[in-house]
Design a protein around this motif. Structure first.
Motif, PDB file in Angstrom:
ATOM      1  N   ARG A  15     -33.400  23.594 -19.181  1.00 31.03           N
ATOM      2  CA  ARG A  15     -34.223  22.765 -18.300  1.00 31.03           C
ATOM      3  C   ARG A  15     -35.481  22.303 -19.034  1.00 31.03           C
ATOM      4  O   ARG A  15     -35.900  21.148 -18.928  1.00 31.03           O
ATOM      5  N   ILE A  44     -27.452  14.916 -14.712  1.00 30.26           N
ATOM      6  CA  ILE A  44     -27.791  16.221 -15.289  1.00 30.26           C
ATOM      7  C   ILE A  44     -29.207  16.623 -14.879  1.00 30.26           C
ATOM      8  O   ILE A  44     -29.471  17.778 -14.525  1.00 30.26           O
ATOM      9  N   ALA A  47     -29.089  17.796 -11.356  1.00 31.16           N
ATOM     10  CA  ALA A  47     -28.455  19.109 -11.245  1.00 31.16           C
ATOM     11  C   ALA A  47     -29.402  20.230 -11.667  1.00 31.16           C
ATOM     12  O   ALA A  47     -29.445  21.286 -11.042  1.00 31.16           O
ATOM     13  N   LEU A  48     -30.169  19.996 -12.742  1.00 29.57           N
ATOM     14  CA  LEU A  48     -31.090  21.011 -13.252  1.00 29.57           C
ATOM     15  C   LEU A  48     -32.470  20.927 -12.601  1.00 29.57           C
ATOM     16  O   LEU A  48     -33.369  21.678 -12.961  1.00 29.57           O
ATOM     17  N   PRO A  80     -28.411  25.668 -11.879  1.00 34.55           N
ATOM     18  CA  PRO A  80     -28.204  26.043 -13.283  1.00 34.55           C
ATOM     19  C   PRO A  80     -29.493  25.931 -14.086  1.00 34.55           C
ATOM     20  O   PRO A  80     -30.357  25.109 -13.793  1.00 34.55           O
ATOM     21  N   SER A  82     -29.344  25.623 -17.528  1.00 36.26           N
ATOM     22  CA  SER A  82     -29.039  24.869 -18.733  1.00 36.26           C
ATOM     23  C   SER A  82     -27.772  24.073 -18.496  1.00 36.26           C
ATOM     24  O   SER A  82     -27.064  24.274 -17.490  1.00 36.26           O
ATOM     25  N   TRP A  83     -27.491  23.158 -19.438  1.00 37.94           N
ATOM     26  CA  TRP A  83     -26.284  22.339 -19.331  1.00 37.94           C
ATOM     27  C   TRP A  83     -25.617  22.249 -20.684  1.00 37.94           C
ATOM     28  O   TRP A  83     -26.284  22.128 -21.724  1.00 37.94           O
ATOM     29  N   SER A  84     -24.291  22.335 -20.673  1.00 35.79           N
ATOM     30  CA  SER A  84     -23.486  22.156 -21.869  1.00 35.79           C
ATOM     31  C   SER A  84     -22.286  21.311 -21.504  1.00 35.79           C
ATOM     32  O   SER A  84     -21.600  21.592 -20.519  1.00 35.79           O
ATOM     33  N   LYS A  85     -22.034  20.288 -22.273  1.00 33.68           N
ATOM     34  CA  LYS A  85     -20.916  19.390 -21.987  1.00 33.68           C
ATOM     35  C   LYS A  85     -19.594  20.129 -22.017  1.00 33.68           C
ATOM     36  O   LYS A  85     -18.704  19.871 -21.222  1.00 33.68           O
ATOM     37  N   TRP A  88     -19.672  22.889 -18.721  1.00 35.01           N
ATOM     38  CA  TRP A  88     -19.769  22.456 -17.334  1.00 35.01           C
ATOM     39  C   TRP A  88     -18.622  21.564 -16.897  1.00 35.01           C
ATOM     40  O   TRP A  88     -17.983  21.801 -15.899  1.00 35.01           O
ATOM     41  N   LEU A  92     -20.313  20.151 -12.580  1.00 33.96           N
ATOM     42  CA  LEU A  92     -21.682  19.709 -12.373  1.00 33.96           C
ATOM     43  C   LEU A  92     -21.811  18.884 -11.098  1.00 33.96           C
ATOM     44  O   LEU A  92     -22.883  18.789 -10.507  1.00 33.96           O
TER      45      LEU A  92
END
Length: 317
Positions: A15, A44, A47-48, A80, A82-85, A88, A92
């Motif tokens: 984030r 994204i 979402a974060l 969440p 964090s995000w990872s392609k 997720w 997402l």
């Protein structure tokens, strides 16, 4: 040589990193670093729970103005971090759909219970047993009717919080080599229906608690009892009314009666070994699991005993 941020891919972003990225470069360049489209980069951020520059912000900055940017808000339970392609994927969507309104929960609520509330809000009803069904990523292992869902999630919340208070973790075990056995949801053995008439509402991933290093699968299901139902048309059924009942509405068109599983309002917790072959399994039944903290503590006591025994057996050469 300084690397161009457009050509520098961010595979995992927190984030805090996302916040600094979207406020230091236009969305086109930020999306390029994430290897996604401009619109998906905005999703994204949603979402974060990361604020984005409003329209015209970069134009004002180029003109020499220094508009203030809002601070990064603290993370909300269930969101969440964090995000990872790679990690997720489509899951997402749970967090950025416009029709879903997220609110910070009041009181002591486990993040998995918060997320489950949002996921089941749009869950579909399984036609055979009238239980809500979802195959969403990160959904906890709960099978209940719309009328009983609130109690089921309240119990899940109480159980997860009590487990973590004792130092045990609870997670939706995505992409791990755990198995989830078929769980019988009949309240009593059926007489008119086949035992397999009730569907197996297995989630996409099992919910697993880790006690003393040993995994324990957890499932909360509403039991069903066989009920004689009358077909109303359009795929809908209703319980067959008593013969003495007056004012029974007539059915237009073809109709028939059949025995079908229907929710009983009774919940049960099933704990099991998620390792193949399964080594143990326990069940607890009550209609008021979520209202009895002492019963939750007793359940965890038994789970700890099982985990300790399994750990000892594993350590024995």
């Amino acid at each position: 040589m300084r690397q161009d941020p457009v050509n520098s891919e961010l595979r995992v972003v927190s984030r805090e990193q996302l916040y600094e990225l979207v406020w230091s470069t236009p969305v086109t360049r930020a999306a390029a670093r994430l290897k996604v489209s401009d619109s998906y980069a905005a999703r994204i951020c949603t979402a974060l729970d990361v604020p984005r520059p409003p329209r015209g912000w970069w134009t004002r900055t180029k003109a020499g103005q220094t508009p203030a940017r809002p601070p990064l808000p603290p993370p909300r339970p269930g969101r969440p971090l964090s995000w990872s392609k790679d990690a997720w994927g489509g899951s997402l969507k749970t967090y950025y759909e416009r029709r879903r309104v997220w609110q910070a929960p009041a009181g002591d609520i486990h993040p998995l219970a918060v997320l489950a509330t949002e996921i089941f809000r749009v869950a579909k009803t399984e036609p055979t047993a009238s239980l809500l069904v979802t195959r969403a990523n990160n959904a906890i292992d709960v099978a209940a009717s719309a009328e009983t869902l609130r109690r089921a999630l309240a119990f899940a919340n109480a159980l997860f919080l009590a487990l973590e208070e004792r130092g045990h973790s609870v997670t939706v075990a995505a992409r791990r080599r755990f198995t989830r056995p078929r769980i019988e949801i009949w309240d009593e053995p059926p007489v008119h229906c086949s035992e397999k008439a009730a569907p197996d509402l297995a989630p996409r991933w099992p919910t697993v608690a880790t006690l003393h290093g040993m995994p324990a699968g957890l499932a909360i299901v509403e039991t069903c009892r066989e009920t004689q139902m009358r077909y109303l048309g359009g795929g809908k059924f209703e319980p067959v009314p008593p013969r003495s009942r007056k004012g029974v509405r007539p059915v237009v068109g073809i109709t028939w009666n059949e025995w079908r599983p229907q929710p009983s309002g009774q919940l049960k917790l099933v704990a099991y070994s998620p390792i193949h072959p399964p080594r143990w399994r326990r069940e607890w039944r009550t209609s008021k699991l979520h209202e009895n903290p002492r019963e939750v503590e007793l359940i965890i006591d038994e789970l700890e005993e099982i985990a300790a025994a399994q750990s000892a057996a594993t350590a024995t050469p």
